[in-house]
Scaffold this motif. Sequence first.
Motif, short mmCIF file in Angstrom:
data_model
loop_
_atom_site.label_atom_id
_atom_site.label_comp_id
_atom_site.label_asym_id
_atom_site.label_seq_id
_atom_site.Cartn_x
_atom_site.Cartn_y
_atom_site.Cartn_z
N ILE A 1 0.83 -1.21 0.00
CA ILE A 1 0.00 0.00 0.00
C ILE A 1 0.87 1.25 0.00
O ILE A 1 0.67 2.16 -0.81
CB ILE A 1 -0.96 0.01 1.21
N LEU A 2 1.84 1.32 0.92
CA LEU A 2 2.62 2.55 1.09
C LEU A 2 3.63 2.78 -0.03
O LEU A 2 3.82 3.90 -0.47
CB LEU A 2 3.34 2.54 2.43
N GLU A 3 4.28 1.72 -0.50
CA GLU A 3 5.33 1.91 -1.50
C GLU A 3 4.84 1.75 -2.93
O GLU A 3 5.13 2.59 -3.78
CB GLU A 3 6.47 0.93 -1.23
N ASN A 4 4.11 0.69 -3.19
CA ASN A 4 3.73 0.40 -4.57
C ASN A 4 2.46 1.10 -5.02
O ASN A 4 2.34 1.44 -6.19
CB ASN A 4 3.55 -1.11 -4.76
N ARG A 5 1.54 1.30 -4.12
CA ARG A 5 0.26 1.87 -4.52
C ARG A 5 0.21 3.38 -4.28
O ARG A 5 0.02 4.13 -5.21
CB ARG A 5 -0.88 1.14 -3.82
N LEU A 6 0.36 3.81 -3.05
CA LEU A 6 0.29 5.24 -2.76
C LEU A 6 1.58 5.96 -3.12
O LEU A 6 1.56 7.05 -3.68
CB LEU A 6 -0.03 5.47 -1.29
N GLY A 7 2.71 5.40 -2.77
CA GLY A 7 3.99 6.03 -3.04
C GLY A 7 4.28 7.15 -2.06
O GLY A 7 3.41 7.55 -1.27
N PRO A 8 5.49 7.68 -2.09
CA PRO A 8 5.89 8.70 -1.12
C PRO A 8 5.10 9.99 -1.21
O PRO A 8 4.81 10.62 -0.20
CB PRO A 8 7.37 8.92 -1.41
N GLY A 9 4.71 10.40 -2.41
CA GLY A 9 3.97 11.66 -2.56
C GLY A 9 2.61 11.60 -1.90
O GLY A 9 2.23 12.50 -1.15
N ALA A 10 1.86 10.54 -2.16
CA ALA A 10 0.53 10.41 -1.57
C ALA A 10 0.60 10.15 -0.07
O ALA A 10 -0.18 10.70 0.69
CB ALA A 10 -0.25 9.29 -2.27
#
Length: 193
Positions: free
Chosen positions: A96-105
């Motif tokens: 969720i944090l790295e692949n889907r949302l990423g650092p910007g989101a």
Amino acid sequence: MPHSTTGRGRPRLESTDQRILQAARELLREKGPAAVNIDSVAARSGVARTTIYRRYRGRDELMNAILEQLIDPAPVAPDLPVSEKLRWVLDRIRDILENRLGPGATAAIIANSDPEFTTAVRARLANRLSSLTELMNLDIKSGRLHATVDPDTVLGLLIGAYLAELLRFGSPRDGWMDRAVALLTPAVTQPRD
């Protein structure tokens, strides 16, 4: 080339739809929700603004389409021992944090820089994470986890620990997940006689 129709006019190319959504996802992951607008998506995707507007009435519809793809329902966890299930949950959090949302989101959610976006993501995450809490509740009922375990607290600890690794080191260190699971497993499992 696959396409769909929406009434009169030329058929829509799925590849165009994919280019639009891919560009929007990239902007969201890299720079956060403030970077996602029709102009920036058009520039990134190479698709004309008018073509994007034919598919999405505006930024809100486009953002909704992205979130539907990014935060889908959680897959059913396999029947695993508690330590392996905790690792499985950490893998979902990483996804969720790295692949889907990423650092910007992720940064935008933490800072609440776009409250409407934050609310939409939280609602979708609550839905996705509820299936994980249900799994833990089943493990409590079966005696695999302590009766005093609060699944939401366990998820919070796992998410917080993962975020702390990202903040401190940029990405989880080698072996970190093993150490986190080894530390948490005895705290939540029901001792066997």
